[in-house]
Design an enzyme around this catalytic site. Structure first.
Site, PDB file in Angstrom:
ATOM      1  N   LEU A  63       0.806  -1.221   0.000  1.00  0.00           N
ATOM      2  CA  LEU A  63       0.000   0.000   0.000  1.00  0.00           C
ATOM      3  C   LEU A  63       0.838   1.271   0.000  1.00  0.00           C
ATOM      4  O   LEU A  63       0.289   2.373  -0.082  1.00  0.00           O
ATOM      5  CB  LEU A  63      -0.962  -0.019   1.192  1.00  0.00           C
ATOM      6  CG  LEU A  63      -1.994  -1.153   1.154  1.00  0.00           C
ATOM      7  CD1 LEU A  63      -2.903  -1.097   2.364  1.00  0.00           C
ATOM      8  CD2 LEU A  63      -2.801  -1.126  -0.131  1.00  0.00           C
ATOM      9  N   LYS A  64       2.158   1.124   0.086  1.00  0.00           N
ATOM     10  CA  LYS A  64       3.039   2.290  -0.082  1.00  0.00           C
ATOM     11  C   LYS A  64       3.401   2.511  -1.544  1.00  0.00           C
ATOM     12  O   LYS A  64       4.002   3.523  -1.894  1.00  0.00           O
ATOM     13  CB  LYS A  64       4.301   2.105   0.756  1.00  0.00           C
ATOM     14  CG  LYS A  64       4.017   2.072   2.257  1.00  0.00           C
ATOM     15  CD  LYS A  64       5.286   1.901   3.077  1.00  0.00           C
ATOM     16  CE  LYS A  64       4.959   1.863   4.569  1.00  0.00           C
ATOM     17  NZ  LYS A  64       6.186   1.673   5.399  1.00  0.00           N
ATOM     18  N   GLY A  85      -8.248  -2.618  10.984  1.00  0.00           N
ATOM     19  CA  GLY A  85      -7.948  -2.572  12.410  1.00  0.00           C
ATOM     20  C   GLY A  85      -6.640  -1.879  12.718  1.00  0.00           C
ATOM     21  O   GLY A  85      -5.976  -2.217  13.705  1.00  0.00           O
ATOM     22  N   GLY A 127      -1.522  -1.273  22.465  1.00  0.00           N
ATOM     23  CA  GLY A 127      -2.220  -2.038  23.491  1.00  0.00           C
ATOM     24  C   GLY A 127      -2.679  -3.374  22.950  1.00  0.00           C
ATOM     25  O   GLY A 127      -2.686  -3.613  21.745  1.00  0.00           O
ATOM     26  N   HIS A 128      -3.046  -4.245  23.866  1.00  0.00           N
ATOM     27  CA  HIS A 128      -3.640  -5.532  23.525  1.00  0.00           C
ATOM     28  C   HIS A 128      -4.832  -5.744  24.450  1.00  0.00           C
ATOM     29  O   HIS A 128      -5.094  -4.957  25.374  1.00  0.00           O
ATOM     30  CB  HIS A 128      -2.632  -6.665  23.661  1.00  0.00           C
ATOM     31  CG  HIS A 128      -1.650  -6.722  22.521  1.00  0.00           C
ATOM     32  ND1 HIS A 128      -2.032  -7.042  21.243  1.00  0.00           N
ATOM     33  CD2 HIS A 128      -0.310  -6.479  22.475  1.00  0.00           C
ATOM     34  CE1 HIS A 128      -0.982  -7.009  20.440  1.00  0.00           C
ATOM     35  NE2 HIS A 128       0.082  -6.662  21.169  1.00  0.00           N
ATOM     36  N   ASP A 129      -5.540  -6.821  24.192  1.00  0.00           N
ATOM     37  CA  ASP A 129      -6.740  -7.185  24.951  1.00  0.00           C
ATOM     38  C   ASP A 129      -6.597  -6.898  26.444  1.00  0.00           C
ATOM     39  O   ASP A 129      -7.437  -6.225  27.057  1.00  0.00           O
ATOM     40  CB  ASP A 129      -6.999  -8.671  24.699  1.00  0.00           C
ATOM     41  CG  ASP A 129      -8.251  -9.211  25.349  1.00  0.00           C
ATOM     42  OD1 ASP A 129      -8.294  -9.242  26.590  1.00  0.00           O
ATOM     43  OD2 ASP A 129      -9.154  -9.649  24.622  1.00  0.00           O
ATOM     44  N   ASN A 131      -4.715  -4.939  28.100  1.00  0.00           N
ATOM     45  CA  ASN A 131      -4.594  -3.531  28.450  1.00  0.00           C
ATOM     46  C   ASN A 131      -5.947  -2.826  28.457  1.00  0.00           C
ATOM     47  O   ASN A 131      -6.234  -2.007  29.341  1.00  0.00           O
ATOM     48  CB  ASN A 131      -3.662  -2.827  27.468  1.00  0.00           C
ATOM     49  CG  ASN A 131      -2.318  -3.496  27.358  1.00  0.00           C
ATOM     50  OD1 ASN A 131      -1.971  -4.029  26.317  1.00  0.00           O
ATOM     51  ND2 ASN A 131      -1.546  -3.519  28.434  1.00  0.00           N
ATOM     52  N   TYR A 132      -6.791  -3.148  27.485  1.00  0.00           N
ATOM     53  CA  TYR A 132      -8.108  -2.512  27.420  1.00  0.00           C
ATOM     54  C   TYR A 132      -8.982  -2.950  28.593  1.00  0.00           C
ATOM     55  O   TYR A 132      -9.719  -2.139  29.176  1.00  0.00           O
ATOM     56  CB  TYR A 132      -8.785  -2.834  26.083  1.00  0.00           C
ATOM     57  CG  TYR A 132      -7.862  -2.649  24.900  1.00  0.00           C
ATOM     58  CD1 TYR A 132      -7.090  -1.488  24.777  1.00  0.00           C
ATOM     59  CD2 TYR A 132      -7.715  -3.631  23.933  1.00  0.00           C
ATOM     60  CE1 TYR A 132      -6.212  -1.318  23.717  1.00  0.00           C
ATOM     61  CE2 TYR A 132      -6.843  -3.478  22.873  1.00  0.00           C
ATOM     62  CZ  TYR A 132      -6.087  -2.313  22.770  1.00  0.00           C
ATOM     63  OH  TYR A 132      -5.214  -2.164  21.728  1.00  0.00           O
ATOM     64  N   ASP A 158     -10.527  -8.942  22.427  1.00  0.00           N
ATOM     65  CA  ASP A 158     -10.352  -9.174  20.990  1.00  0.00           C
ATOM     66  C   ASP A 158     -11.620  -9.688  20.323  1.00  0.00           C
ATOM     67  O   ASP A 158     -11.982  -9.218  19.241  1.00  0.00           O
ATOM     68  CB  ASP A 158      -9.235 -10.193  20.757  1.00  0.00           C
ATOM     69  CG  ASP A 158      -7.860  -9.560  20.699  1.00  0.00           C
ATOM     70  OD1 ASP A 158      -7.770  -8.322  20.659  1.00  0.00           O
ATOM     71  OD2 ASP A 158      -6.866 -10.306  20.710  1.00  0.00           O
TER      72      ASP A 158
END
Length: 362
Positions: A63-64, A85, A127-129, A131-132, A158
């Site tokens: 995509l670059k 995401g 962050g990951h699951d 952390n939230y 997640d």
């Protein structure tokens, strides 16, 4: 012909909630095309193998690169749904943000999945699951008395509070599009979705039936009737005898006498010990037989492998084998337009973007 037959979806490659939502859309008959970035190096191949990658091919686009970015934009222009995401701002920097994509395709449902949301103080933090869940109070509520909070795998952030939330938002936007003819942006954040899953607990907190500290309440392992107990041979029984009639049956099978009121919190610690001692006297097989056909809400704790041999999952195949892999069967189940599984393993096939575009332009 699945429920979502003829729905066209572009999935931007990611981990966790976005591929989960894409898997479910593909299971239900949508044509999902995933856009993968080229591998960064020889140690970072795109070897997407496993149930979460089933049912949809991928195209590899950088995509670059202007040409590849143009191809991605063309795919999105002819899609019904886009799932992404990335951190906030990434799609915009690639020239594939909602303003551009919905200008090209006003009917597009643009599904965005993040941890913290598109805006706010933490929007750009990694962050990951876990952390939230830590930030919004969910993780603190999951733990035994006197012990550290227990991360519930990555199921709550997640998948339950992430992928399922994104899926619900996208499907709702598609229903609304059927009336207005217009798409919209769906902003799904795991911190929001996990909080939604706490709705019952928030109600119990409000009426005083849920108390601090964690691990002292009816369904957080604080009570004797909602707990996992160990048998003498190292097996485990899951007990969910919440309603009084189930609790009475549970106590009767255990053979305990002089039992205090089920909801007398002061008696719970001592009662839990009595129950644990009783269950610890017999094997898992013995208790399984003792509770057979007894309405006590007691279930042996199975592994996935042992669940596959359970007659329950022969009658209703919750797990199925696809080649050498074990998959969760598509869900929910539809009476007229059943969802399907791929007939081979879930290794992602490659698709020719030009062929996809030719078909989608139709």
């Amino acid at each position: 012909m699945g429920t979502l037959d003829q729905l066209r979806v572009v999935e931007m490659a990611g981990l966790g909630p976005v591929p989960f939502a894409a898997m479910m859309l593909a299971d239900m008959g949508a044509e999902v095309i995933r856009i993968d970035a080229p591998p960064r190096n020889s140690e970072d191949p795109h070897d997407h193998v496993g149930p979460i990658w089933r049912g949809r091919p991928a195209v590899e686009l950088n995509l670059k690169d202007e040409t590849d970015r143009h191809t991605a934009r063309a795919l999105i222009t002819h899609a019904d749904v886009l799932l992404e995401g990335f951190r906030p701002g990434v799609m915009e920097r690639l020239g594939l943000g909602p303003e551009i994509c919905t200008s090209d395709n006003p009917a597009l449902v643009y599904g965005r999945m993040t941890g913290w949301g598109q805006h706010g103080a933490r929007a750009h933090e990694a962050g990951h699951d876990i952390n939230y869940l830590a930030a919004n109070g969910v993780l603190r509520a999951i733990g035994r008395s006197g012990e550290r909070p227990t991360p519930p795998l990555n199921l709550v952030g997640d998948f339950g509070g992430g992928g399922m939330l994104l899926l619900a938002g996208v499907l709702a936007a598609l229903v609304e599009r059927g009336k207005s003819g217009r798409g919209q942006v769906v902003d799904a954040a795991m911190v929001d979705g996990a909080a939604l899953l706490m709705s019952s607990v928030l109600g119990w907190k409000a009426n005083g039936s849920w108390r601090e500290p964690p691990g002292t309440n009816a369904i957080d392992t604080g009570s004797p009737f909602y707990e996992v107990y160990e048998t003498c041979d190292g097996g485990h029984l899951a007990v969910g005898a919440v309603e009084p009639r189930f609790y009475r049956e549970f106590i009767a099978v255990l053979g305990l006498a002089d039992v205090p009121d089920q909801y007398d919190r002061d008696t719970w610690p001592a009662m839990k010990k009595r129950v644990a001692d009783a269950i610890g006297e017999r094997s898992l097989a013995e208790w399984t037989e003792a509770f057979r056909e007894r309405d006590a809400c007691v279930t042996p704790v199975a592994s996935v492998e042992s669940a596959l041999a359970d007659p329950l999952f022969s009658d209703r195949p919750t797990y199925v084998r696809v080649g050498e892999e074990v998959h969760a069967a598509p869900a929910p189940r539809f009476s007229r337009t059943p969802s399907t599984l791929p007939g081979t393993n879930a290794r992602a096939a490659s698709a020719d973007p030009d062929a996809v575009l030719s078909r989608w332009r139709g």
